[in-house]
Enzyme design. Structure first.
Site, PDB file in Angstrom:
ATOM      1  N   LYS A 125       7.821 -28.064 -22.309  1.00 41.31           N
ATOM      2  CA  LYS A 125       8.247 -29.099 -21.360  1.00 41.31           C
ATOM      3  C   LYS A 125       9.033 -30.141 -22.130  1.00 41.31           C
ATOM      4  O   LYS A 125       8.804 -30.335 -23.325  1.00 41.31           O
ATOM      5  CB  LYS A 125       7.020 -29.772 -20.720  1.00 41.31           C
TER       6      LYS A 125
ATOM      7  N   ASP B 260      12.917 -30.550 -13.362  1.00 45.26           N
ATOM      8  CA  ASP B 260      11.603 -31.035 -12.928  1.00 45.26           C
ATOM      9  C   ASP B 260      11.899 -32.363 -12.219  1.00 45.26           C
ATOM     10  O   ASP B 260      13.043 -32.568 -11.759  1.00 45.26           O
ATOM     11  CB  ASP B 260      10.649 -31.208 -14.130  1.00 45.26           C
TER      12      ASP B 260
HETATM   13  P1  NDP Z   1      11.897 -34.466  -7.515  1.00 43.79           P
HETATM   14  O1  NDP Z   1      12.424 -35.436  -8.478  1.00 43.79           O
HETATM   15  O2  NDP Z   1      12.841 -33.647  -6.721  1.00 43.79           O
HETATM   16  O3  NDP Z   1      10.877 -35.169  -6.524  1.00 43.79           O
HETATM   17  C1  NDP Z   1       9.739 -35.858  -6.978  1.00 43.79           C
HETATM   18  C2  NDP Z   1       9.062 -36.576  -5.846  1.00 43.79           C
HETATM   19  O4  NDP Z   1       7.899 -37.278  -6.273  1.00 43.79           O
HETATM   20  C3  NDP Z   1       9.925 -37.629  -5.235  1.00 43.79           C
HETATM   21  O5  NDP Z   1       9.582 -37.738  -3.892  1.00 43.79           O
HETATM   22  C4  NDP Z   1       9.554 -38.869  -6.059  1.00 43.79           C
HETATM   23  O6  NDP Z   1       9.918 -40.027  -5.427  1.00 43.79           O
HETATM   24  C5  NDP Z   1       8.085 -38.687  -6.146  1.00 43.79           C
HETATM   25  N1  NDP Z   1       7.528 -39.295  -7.348  1.00 43.79           N
HETATM   26  C6  NDP Z   1       7.912 -39.113  -8.629  1.00 43.79           C
HETATM   27  N2  NDP Z   1       7.139 -39.825  -9.459  1.00 43.79           N
HETATM   28  C7  NDP Z   1       6.284 -40.483  -8.675  1.00 43.79           C
HETATM   29  C8  NDP Z   1       5.239 -41.386  -8.940  1.00 43.79           C
HETATM   30  N3  NDP Z   1       4.911 -41.754 -10.208  1.00 43.79           N
HETATM   31  N4  NDP Z   1       4.531 -41.856  -7.875  1.00 43.79           N
HETATM   32  C9  NDP Z   1       4.834 -41.456  -6.612  1.00 43.79           C
HETATM   33  N5  NDP Z   1       5.810 -40.603  -6.305  1.00 43.79           N
HETATM   34  C10 NDP Z   1       6.519 -40.128  -7.324  1.00 43.79           C
HETATM   35  O7  NDP Z   1      10.915 -33.524  -8.349  1.00 43.79           O
HETATM   36  P2  NDP Z   1      10.344 -32.097  -7.966  1.00 43.79           P
HETATM   37  O8  NDP Z   1      10.231 -31.934  -6.505  1.00 43.79           O
HETATM   38  O9  NDP Z   1      11.087 -31.109  -8.759  1.00 43.79           O
HETATM   39  O10 NDP Z   1       8.884 -32.204  -8.596  1.00 43.79           O
HETATM   40  C11 NDP Z   1       7.724 -32.589  -7.852  1.00 43.79           C
HETATM   41  C12 NDP Z   1       6.488 -32.033  -8.531  1.00 43.79           C
HETATM   42  O11 NDP Z   1       6.566 -30.607  -8.557  1.00 43.79           O
HETATM   43  C13 NDP Z   1       6.261 -32.466  -9.978  1.00 43.79           C
HETATM   44  O12 NDP Z   1       4.882 -32.535 -10.224  1.00 43.79           O
HETATM   45  C14 NDP Z   1       6.855 -31.301 -10.777  1.00 43.79           C
HETATM   46  O13 NDP Z   1       6.321 -31.218 -12.072  1.00 43.79           O
HETATM   47  C15 NDP Z   1       6.406 -30.133  -9.913  1.00 43.79           C
HETATM   48  N6  NDP Z   1       7.132 -28.883 -10.077  1.00 43.79           N
HETATM   49  C16 NDP Z   1       8.489 -28.821  -9.992  1.00 43.79           C
HETATM   50  C17 NDP Z   1       9.138 -27.600 -10.104  1.00 43.79           C
HETATM   51  C18 NDP Z   1      10.606 -27.461  -9.930  1.00 43.79           C
HETATM   52  O14 NDP Z   1      11.086 -26.322  -9.988  1.00 43.79           O
HETATM   53  N7  NDP Z   1      11.366 -28.511  -9.706  1.00 43.79           N
HETATM   54  C19 NDP Z   1       8.397 -26.374 -10.381  1.00 43.79           C
HETATM   55  C20 NDP Z   1       6.963 -26.533 -10.382  1.00 43.79           C
HETATM   56  C21 NDP Z   1       6.379 -27.749 -10.249  1.00 43.79           C
HETATM   57  P3  NDP Z   1      11.012 -40.969  -6.146  1.00 43.79           P
HETATM   58  O15 NDP Z   1      12.131 -40.118  -6.606  1.00 43.79           O
HETATM   59  O16 NDP Z   1      11.387 -41.928  -5.078  1.00 43.79           O
HETATM   60  O17 NDP Z   1      10.287 -41.585  -7.328  1.00 43.79           O
HETATM   61  O1  2IT Z   2       6.817 -27.185 -13.648  1.00 47.78           O
HETATM   62  C1  2IT Z   2       7.590 -26.214 -13.562  1.00 47.78           C
HETATM   63  O2  2IT Z   2       7.172 -25.048 -13.493  1.00 47.78           O
HETATM   64  C2  2IT Z   2       9.024 -26.477 -13.532  1.00 47.78           C
HETATM   65  N1  2IT Z   2       9.428 -27.641 -13.538  1.00 47.78           N
HETATM   66  C3  2IT Z   2      10.006 -25.344 -13.539  1.00 47.78           C
HETATM   67  C4  2IT Z   2      10.218 -24.807 -14.921  1.00 47.78           C
HETATM   68  C5  2IT Z   2      11.297 -23.775 -15.057  1.00 47.78           C
HETATM   69  O3  2IT Z   2      11.531 -23.384 -16.221  1.00 47.78           O
HETATM   70  O4  2IT Z   2      11.890 -23.334 -14.074  1.00 47.78           O
END
Ligand code: NDP
Ligand code: 2IT
Length: 445
Positions: free
Chosen positions: A124, A164
């Protein structure tokens, strides 16, 4: 395994790294029994070697804003374990980013990637850079600055970063551009790339789609489906968007989404043009809740609150770590929730998880339920290596199969004698066994 002693040692060595210690404890607790049944793991020092990352790169990222003023952020990459394949994992840009958070995410990624059945190790990276309120040019300069350091330690057979929180297609594009300039190589070192230059169809939707597919498999074990279910989702980013889209397609009614400012309750369901609007707001870097409530007057904005107070059949936290605590979990249980499926990484606190397990509801930890994102990243790498591009149908079919298989692995290792499936135990043991065996095969390195 002496769990207490291991944790006490780690707390001494890494004081204050609370997310890291939380993630380690959760995994070790659930693999303890199987670990003790395999003395070759203890001989090979598997636990001591697993809990520490292979290496961590920390660097500063100086960049200049649109007014000519210089700023400095911290950049990191945690390469955790490459026993079963090259390091793989996302990059997070958020002001809360620190080493503890990236170590927890990297550690979780080892087991998640193992569960996918694809050859990927765990890593990460990220920075405490806050993309909110920054201009596109500022984002570009920052991404270039981050890659100016990162490129030295990544490669398509070494370490393959992706997105992420705060890192989507645009940021991956800027980072890829700089990598290409520095190395002269165009071989897909990052995943989540643009469609025209090596990206895979369905990668943007994949994490949320996979989350819905995993939850569908859990519901099947009860002879049930998403049809007519009321679903509460948190977040409004990439993962929340994919989750809302697929849950709606499968017949569920999503009634909440949320941002750091509060949550939206929309009794009519969040579908169709409302999902498109969610994307629009996201792209324009705005808070979501008040504009959404203005545009769709039946929706209510609950400022400063979290969606877990709403009555729902299924809860799908998709925002960030530790966003659902014991009070929230008890609310959900009191409202007869039947399933909780984590789109985010570690969104439920350990106390919340305990409540779900005690009440024997269907509860899927993120490393299983959100593995569709990294799985589709793996499929993107396969397409890059083949120099081919699969159709959306082909990619989604493979993603769906992978999620069904991950569910089956969790059931295999998590089903108790009373028939209850502890998905935490199932996911941790299934992920761990493969990595630990590979480490034993490869000797102490
Ligand atoms: P985005 O940046 O697209 O969205 C994140 C969301 O969470 C936004 O709504 C953001 O709001 C909110 N957020 C972020 N930090 C905080 C905080 N400290 N408190 C409250 N709200 C918060 O990210 P993703 O959708 O990609 O990621 C969301 C989750 O999914 C994370 O835990 C990530 O690790 C996980 N994940 C992502 C993957 C991917 O492929 N993208 C794969 C697997 C897991 P705002 O922007 O307004 O802060
Ligand atoms: O938490 C996760 O699995 C991700 N943010 C995606 C990682 C990736 O290599 O696609």
């Amino acid at each position: 395994m002496d769990l207490k002693k291991i944790m006490a040692n780690l707390e001494m060595k890494h004081p204050g790294e609370k997310e890291y210690l939380q993630a380690i404890h959760e995994v070790l607790e659930s693999i303890e029994e199987i670990y003790n049944q395999n003395p070759q793991f203890e001989t090979a020092g598997i636990i001591e070697r697993l809990v520490e990352p292979d290496r961590i790169l920390t660097f500063k990222v100086p960049w200049v804003d649109d007014n000519g003023k210089a700023h400095v952020n911290l950049g990191y990459r945690v390469q955790y374990n490459n026993a079963i394949g090259p390091y793989k994992g996302g990059i997070r840009f958020h002001p809360s980013v620190n080493l503890s958070i990236l170590k927890f995410l990297g550690f979780e990624q080892i087991f998640k990637n193992s569960l996918t059945s694809l050859p990927m190790g765990g890593a990460k990276g990220g920075s405490d850079f806050d993309p909110k309120g920054k201009s596109p040019n500022e984002i570009m300069r920052f991404c270039h600055g981050y890659m100016l350091e990162l490129w030295r330690i990544i490669g398509p057979d070494i370490d393959i970063p992706a997105g992420d929180i705060g890192v989507g297609g645009r940021e991956v594009g800027y980072m890829y551009g700089m990598y290409k300039k520095l190395t002269l190589e165009h071989h897909g070192v990052l995943t989540g790339k643009g469609r025209n230059w090596g990206g895979s169809l369905i990668r943007p939707e994949a994490t949320g789609f996979g989350n819905a597919y995993f939850c569908q498999e859990m519901l099947k074990t009860k002879g049930d489906t998403f049809k007519g279910k009321i679903v509460a989702v948190s977040g409004f980013g990439n993962v929340a968007w994919g989750t809302v889209t697929k849950v709606t397609q499968l017949g569920g009614k999503v009634v909440t989404i949320s941002g750091p400012d509060g949550y939206i309750y929309d009794p009519d369901g969040i579908s169709g043009e409302k999902i498109d609007y969610m994307l629009e707001l996201r792209a324009s870097n705005q808070d979501i809740c008040s504009p959404y409530a203005k545009k769709f007057p039946n929706a209510q904005f609950h400022a400063g609150k979290r969606p877990w107070e709403v009555k729902c059949d299924i809860a799908m936290p998709c925002a960030t770590q530790n966003e659902l605590n014991d009070t929230d979990a008890q609310n959900l249980i009191n409202n007869n929730v039947m399933a909780v499926s984590e789109g985010a990484n570690m969104p439920c606190t350990p106390e919340a998880v305990e409540i779900f397990l005690k009440n024997k509801i269907l509860y899927a930890p993120g490393k299983a339920a959100n593995a569709g994102g990294v799985s589709t990243s793996g499929l993107e790498q396969s397409q890059n290596a083949l120099k081919l591009s699969w159709t959306a149908e082909e990619v989604e079919k493979r993603l769906h199969e992978i999620m069904i298989n991950i569910h089956a692995s969790c059931v295999k290792y998590g089903k108790g004698s009373d028939g209850f499936v502890n998905y935490v135990k199932g996911a941790n043991i299934a992920g761990f066994m493969k990595v630990a065996s590979a480490m034993v095969d490869q000797g102490v390195v």
